[in-house]
Design an enzyme around this catalytic site. Structure first.
Site, PDB file in Angstrom:
ATOM      1  N   CYS A 135     -12.582  39.863  -9.338  1.00  0.00           N
ATOM      2  CA  CYS A 135     -13.346  40.894  -9.671  1.00  0.00           C
ATOM      3  C   CYS A 135     -12.473  42.012 -10.327  1.00  0.00           C
ATOM      4  O   CYS A 135     -11.399  41.982 -10.653  1.00  0.00           O
ATOM      5  CB  CYS A 135     -13.839  41.657  -8.148  1.00  0.00           C
ATOM      6  SG  CYS A 135     -14.994  40.679  -7.491  1.00  0.00           S
ATOM      7  N   HIS A 156     -14.889  47.584  -8.512  1.00  0.00           N
ATOM      8  CA  HIS A 156     -14.650  48.285  -7.264  1.00  0.00           C
ATOM      9  C   HIS A 156     -13.529  49.095  -7.434  1.00  0.00           C
ATOM     10  O   HIS A 156     -12.510  48.740  -8.179  1.00  0.00           O
ATOM     11  CB  HIS A 156     -14.754  47.222  -6.183  1.00  0.00           C
ATOM     12  CG  HIS A 156     -13.587  46.223  -6.175  1.00  0.00           C
ATOM     13  ND1 HIS A 156     -12.652  46.554  -5.556  1.00  0.00           N
ATOM     14  CD2 HIS A 156     -13.679  45.054  -6.462  1.00  0.00           C
ATOM     15  CE1 HIS A 156     -11.711  45.323  -5.650  1.00  0.00           C
ATOM     16  NE2 HIS A 156     -12.397  44.476  -6.205  1.00  0.00           N
TER      17      HIS A 156
END
Length: 741
Positions: free
Chosen positions: A588, A569
């Site tokens: 992440c 992201h």
């Protein structure tokens, strides 16, 4: 008058009597003729159906038989069952007796009085053929061929003839021993069921003839396999794990059968470990998940034994990727086995480069050892230059960093010793475990329909690359998970879609370990962070952050659903990308240039849409937009602490998660083939226990029922809920997220 009538009546009675007598005689004659004809027709039919002769009838002699040129004989090839002996057609007797005591018959319906008699097949095994046709019976000629005399009932069946062996006479004793060993199914050579099954099938198909020897001498295939096993170290494997039996000492059939199976077992071990690794990835950590790709022992046998080059065929089970082959070449260099001479840096004074400052000029020292140092560090430019300049000093700094030494850029005795050691165990071990990890990865990293496109992320190098047709298409920096419980997992999955303007659904681990404890200290902290808290009827809590510029996921999320619930992201915190070490996330992966990344992926998945970074940024707003890929793109998360760069230089990176140390320890203190076993790990938990919130906390739904009893799980919130069943007729379906372009 009455007398006339009486005489007339008497005369009439006489005439009636004569007529009756005549009719009776005629009928009897006709009946006899019909019976004779019927009997002759029946005999013709029975003669056309082969059946055993009755026991009380002697076999016919030559004087009783003559050729029949009128009978119709059925083609024996059309018979559904095969007769053990093909009988020749035998002519019928010249004269046929119709005594029931002489001929055995079965009751048959009266044949119609026509030119051709059609007979139904009998209800026996021999009569499963088309109905026979015969001509009307004649007095002197039979209308069908009778059966040949039956063989004596007591004749013993002939024993089956043993097929001739295809095994050369010199190898037959060995084949017999192999058959005994393999047939016993208790062979000590193979401890895997699929390998035993492959051995039984392979050797059974060749009459158990040996494949590695002929008349006691090694075959070309055996020599190729042995050469590959002895050279296992070049592929980062341990030759001691692949026993090469002593064929020279095997002089008896028992010994030759034993070494035959031992070499086959070693070949299986090599192929299996070359393809899947000496250790299963679950032995290292619970946050690794790669697809299994085990070898098929039957395929190994067939491939290696039929190949023109058995050594090359066995070598093909090693990873085919370019980066693996480059590591293999560097391993040979580190061991001093490269094509060139081993380079040694002589001892001498410490060399230091001093850059120019405000009050001093640049200081560059010269030393005759510098050309050797340049060659050792892979500096091809100005290879003969003796100056210890800024370029050489920077290369020394990178070496020191990779070797986990104090980074000074000074060539001192400790650095010389570390550089000087092609047998330096630490770097060799680092290369070995990296080669091992390549065995875990899929053989095909990309998807063929998209030009073998794929994404590969290297955690220790903090870089992401998009590859297509064997070339790098695009690259960027990334931020990965912190060491420990937040380490980014190693996995292979497929990216299915991109979300522009994503909602951040906070993972349960962060909710319960960080945010809820923070609420106890400050009930308004979530509001100030722009987060929304919802509490369900069961008391569980869900925290999210709506789309926007300040969203923790930034403007774009790249989704490849996986059990670890990680993704790539954007991020509003761009400053971390300037650091060398970038392990700061909760697992992440943050991407430095997400708009460019999105346009690159979209142009691979949707080449006709002509996406640009500007078009992607034009979608920024407050509503989620999902861009679905018609063909998912593979994403490979790797851990490469050793790799060869585009300049051909070996790069060493810090073992940020300690994976190298764990693997080195396992390999050096391992338990042989037990390392290939799968280790069960506890799965990540995403449960949301009931929670009592402190007073003053703003709850978005105030305990409402917007999420039912417990609400959608975290995976559904993150990657979308599964498609619901169709709504009943007459009822409008619930509105779902729509994938758009």
């Amino acid at each position: 008058m009455r007398d006339c009538l009486n005489h007339r009546a008497g005369f009439d009675r006489v005439l009636m009597t004569v007529a009756a007598t005549f009719l009776t005689v005629s009928a009897s004659s006709a009946l006899a003729q019909d019976q004779a004809r019927s009997s002759a027709a029946e005999l013709a039919i029975e003669a056309a159906i082969p059946r055993p002769e009755p026991a009380n009838v002697p076999p016919p002699t030559a004087s009783d038989i003559k050729l029949d040129t009128t009978a119709t004989v059925q083609d024996s090839a059309k018979e559904p069952t095969k007769e053990p002996v093909k009988a020749e057609a035998v002519p019928a007797p010249d004269k046929v007796e119709t005594k029931p005591s002489d001929v055995a018959t079965t009751p048959a319906a009266e044949a119609p009085k026509s030119e051709t008699a059609k007979i139904e097949p009998a209800k026996s095994e021999a009569a499963k053929t088309e109905p026979a046709k015969s001509e009307p019976a004649k007095a002197d000629t039979a209308t069908a061929t009778p059966a040949a005399p039956a063989a004596p009932a007591a004749a013993p069946a002939a024993e089956p003839v043993k097929a001739a062996s295809n095994v050369p006479a010199a190898d037959q004793p060995v084949a017999d021993k192999l058959k005994d060993i393999i047939g016993a199914k208790t062979s000590r050579h193979f401890d895997r069921k699929n390998e035993r099954a492959a051995i039984e099938k392979f050797y059974g198909a060749r009459d158990f003839a040996p494949v590695w020897t002929q008349a006691g001498s090694l075959t070309a295939a055996a020599k190729g396999v042995i050469a590959r096993l002895k050279d296992a170290a070049s592929d980062g494997l341990n030759p001691a794990d692949y026993l090469v039996p002593d064929f020279a000492a095997a002089t008896t059939p028992d010994a030759l059968a034993d070494v035959e199976l031992k070499l086959t077992a070693s070949m299986f071990d090599y192929a299996r470990q070359a393809q899947s690794g000496r250790m299963h990835w679950s032995q290292v950590s619970g946050d690794i998940l790669y697809p299994e790709h085990p070898v098929d022992p039957s395929e190994v046998l067939a491939k290696v034994t039929t190949a023109a080059d058995a050594s090359a065929a066995l070598d093909s089970y090693n990873p085919p990727q370019k980066l693996y082959k480059e590591l293999k070449a560097k391993l040979a260099e580190l061991r001093g086995l490269g094509s060139g001479p081993v380079i040694e840096i002589a001892d001498g004074p410490a060399l230091k480069y001093t850059p120019a400052g405000k009050k001093q000029a640049e200081i560059v020292v010269e030393d005759p050892r510098v050309p050797q140092l340049r060659a050792k560090l892979g500096l091809a430019e100005n290879a003969s230059d003796t100056r210890y300049d800024a370029t050489v000093a920077e290369a020394v700094r990178k070496f020191q960093s990779g070797a986990e030494m104090k980074v000074t850029g000074i060539l001192d005795d400790k650095t010389v010793k570390a550089i000087n050691s092609p047998k330096r165990d630490k770097q060799i071990d680092t290369v070995l475990v990296n080669m091992e990890r390549w065995r875990w990865l899929p053989r095909d990293l990309g998807v063929p329909s998209l030009g073998d496109a794929y994404v590969i992320l290297n955690i220790p190098d903090y870089t992401l690359k998009v590859m297509q047709r064997g070339q790098q298409v695009w690259t960027t920096r990334v931020v990965t998970g912190k060491p420990g419980t937040h380490a980014t997992p190693l996995l292979t999955e497929t990216m299915k879609y991109i979300t522009v303007n994503p909602t951040w659904n906070v993972p349960p681990s962060i909710v319960y370990n960080e945010y809820l404890p923070a609420l106890q200290q400050d009930p308004t902290v979530l509001q100030r962070m722009g987060l929304k808290l919802e509490q369900n009827r069961d008391g569980s809590v869900h925290i999210s952050q709506p789309p926007g510029e300040a969203n923790a996921l930034g403007r774009i999320r790249f989704n490849f659903p996986n059990k670890f619930l990680v993704y790539q992201h954007d991020t509003p915190d761009k400053n971390l990308f300037a650091r060398d070490d970038r392990a700061f996330s909760h697992g992440c992966m943050r991407v430095q240039n997400p708009d460019q990344y999105a346009s690159v992926l979209l142009n691979i998945a949707l080449p006709n849409e002509k996406y640009t970074p500007e078009r992607v940024r034009g979608m920024y707003g407050k509503s989620e937009i999902d861009l679905k890929f018609p063909t998912p793109i593979p994403v490979n998360i790797t851990y490469q602490t050793a790799f060869v760069d585009d300049g051909g230089k070996l790069q060493i990176r810090k073992d940020v998660y300690g994976r190298d140390a764990t693997m080195i320890n396992i390999l050096k203190n391992g338990r042989g083939k037990d390392l290939e076993n799968v280790v069960a790990h506890s799965q990540p938990s995403y449960s949301r226990p009931a929670t009592t919130l402190p007073s003053g906390v703003a709850v978005a739904n105030n305990g409402g029922s917007s999420f039912g009893s417990s609400g959608p799980n975290f995976f559904e919130r993150l990657f979308g809920a599964p498609t619901p069943p169709p709504a009943p007729v007459g009822r409008r379906p619930q509105q779902q997220r729509v994938f758009t372009r």
